[in-house]
Design an enzyme around this catalytic site. Structure first.
Site, PDB file in Angstrom:
ATOM      1  N   ASN A 196      12.505 -52.791  33.607  1.00 13.18           N
ATOM      2  CA  ASN A 196      13.003 -52.043  34.769  1.00 13.18           C
ATOM      3  C   ASN A 196      13.932 -52.858  35.673  1.00 13.18           C
ATOM      4  O   ASN A 196      14.729 -52.286  36.418  1.00 13.18           O
ATOM      5  CB  ASN A 196      11.789 -51.543  35.576  1.00 13.18           C
ATOM      6  CG  ASN A 196      12.157 -51.071  36.949  1.00 13.18           C
ATOM      7  OD1 ASN A 196      12.653 -49.959  37.138  1.00 13.18           O
ATOM      8  ND2 ASN A 196      11.940 -51.931  37.949  1.00 13.18           N
ATOM      9  N   SER A 232      20.088 -45.190  33.835  1.00 13.70           N
ATOM     10  CA  SER A 232      20.543 -44.545  35.068  1.00 13.70           C
ATOM     11  C   SER A 232      21.312 -43.293  34.677  1.00 13.70           C
ATOM     12  O   SER A 232      21.947 -43.243  33.619  1.00 13.70           O
ATOM     13  CB  SER A 232      21.472 -45.477  35.852  1.00 13.70           C
ATOM     14  OG  SER A 232      22.100 -44.765  36.901  1.00 13.70           O
ATOM     15  N   TYR A 242      28.094 -51.690  36.592  1.00 18.14           N
ATOM     16  CA  TYR A 242      26.754 -51.091  36.558  1.00 18.14           C
ATOM     17  C   TYR A 242      26.700 -49.937  35.551  1.00 18.14           C
ATOM     18  O   TYR A 242      25.797 -49.862  34.718  1.00 18.14           O
ATOM     19  CB  TYR A 242      26.403 -50.591  37.957  1.00 18.14           C
ATOM     20  CG  TYR A 242      25.027 -49.983  38.077  1.00 18.14           C
ATOM     21  CD1 TYR A 242      23.891 -50.784  38.167  1.00 18.14           C
ATOM     22  CD2 TYR A 242      24.855 -48.599  38.112  1.00 18.14           C
ATOM     23  CE1 TYR A 242      22.623 -50.219  38.292  1.00 18.14           C
ATOM     24  CE2 TYR A 242      23.597 -48.032  38.233  1.00 18.14           C
ATOM     25  CZ  TYR A 242      22.482 -48.849  38.324  1.00 18.14           C
ATOM     26  OH  TYR A 242      21.230 -48.291  38.441  1.00 18.14           O
TER      27      TYR A 242
END
Ligand SMILES: NC(=O)c1ccc[n+]([C@@H]2O[C@H](COP(=O)([O-])OP(=O)(O)OC[C@H]3O[C@@H](n4cnc5c(N)ncnc54)[C@H](O)[C@@H]3O)[C@@H](O)[C@H]2O)c1
Length: 251
Positions: free
Chosen positions: A90, A142, A155
């Site tokens: 995570n 995500s 990201y």
């Protein structure tokens, strides 16, 4: 529910918003949880809270992007506890900006922490899982790994890689009894999101207004999904990419 009674779980980034909630949830359901974080104080806060609630936890402080540290951790833990049943990768960082605003370090560190960490952690724990014939891995991707929001290229690319990594791992090791799934949160109220709001000069209410539910998600809501995927109730889920977004569209 006590779905993890007698099981050992490793949760990385467990000193942060979503990781803390995952660690607490797995511990509440009977797991011994190894709370992993690079920041010692944060890790201890989570471990202390779990212990105070009467559940079982221990702390491991290391950088998930450091292959030597991961290897040492895994060897020590497997020697101590014999087996890891649940691995939740995570830990993650978000270095913001479009391409021309990013440094080489922003790019490489994002890939190292968000993607290489999964390679190191899974290589360290998979052999024991394969020998045991079972194991559940849940990786945190995500929504932006699927539908990239502007201004977060490092990201978003890293999270797309997390999704691809998870699906590949699932296909390769399902025959060995290992289940790998990936959760893709939308906007969840954690220190990571709070720092993003501060950087953009907007407040939580502005962001919440973009979510059809009218609010941001809570870490415990992601933890409930992760616990399900890590449990035997999800026995036929492997290679799944599960969004948890409050129906938010990325714009
Ligand atoms: N909050 C959101 O809205 C959201 C949305 C989608 C995905 N995610 C993902 O969920 C995960 C958790 O996010 P969060 O919002 O709880 O973040 P957070 O910043 O609140 O917590 C992240 C934790 O990871 C730890 N960490 C960072 N780098 C590390 C490293 N190299 N080694 C070990 N630990 C390290 C930090 O110390 C921190 O405790 C991340 O992978 C993030 O990308 C979050």
């Amino acid at each position: 529910m006590r779905r993890f009674e007698g099981r050992n779980a490793v949760v990385t980034g467990a000193g942060g918003g979503i990781g803390t909630a995952i660690a607490q949830r797995l511990a509440d359901e009977g797991a011994h949880v190894v709370v992993c974080d690079a920041v010692e104080d944060l890790a201890h806060v989570t471990t202390d809270a779990i212990l105070a609630s009467g559940a079982s936890a221990s702390t491991a402080v290391f950088d998930v992007s450091d292959p030597g540290a991961v290897k040492d951790f895994a060897e020590r833990l497997l020697a101590e506890r014999g087996h890891v049943d649940v691995l939740v990768n995570n830990a993650g960082i978000n270095r913001r900006g479009p391409l021309l605003d990013l440094s080489d370090d922003d790019w490489h560190t994002t890939m190292a922490v968000n993607v290489d960490s999964m390679f190191h952690m899974c290589r360290a724990f998979l052999p024991a899982m394969v020998s045991a014939g079972h194991g559940a891995i849940v990786n945190t991707g995500s929504q932006w790994g699927m539908y990239p929001a502007p201004g977060h290229i490092a990201y978003n690319v890293s999270k797309a890689a997390v999704i691809a990594f998870s699906q590949n791992l699932a296909r390769d090791y399902a025959p060995a009894g290992i289940r790998v799934n990936v959760v893709c949160p939308g906007e969840i109220l954690t220190p990571m999101v709070e720092s993003g709001l501060a950087a953009k000069g907007i407040d939580v209410a502005d962001l919440a207004a973009k979510v059809p539910f009218g609010r941001l998600g809570r870490p415990d809501e992601v933890a409930a999904l992760v616990a399900f995927l890590a449990s035997d109730e999800a026995a036929y889920m492997c290679g799944s990419v599960v969004e948890i977004t409050g129906a938010q569209a990325v714009t």
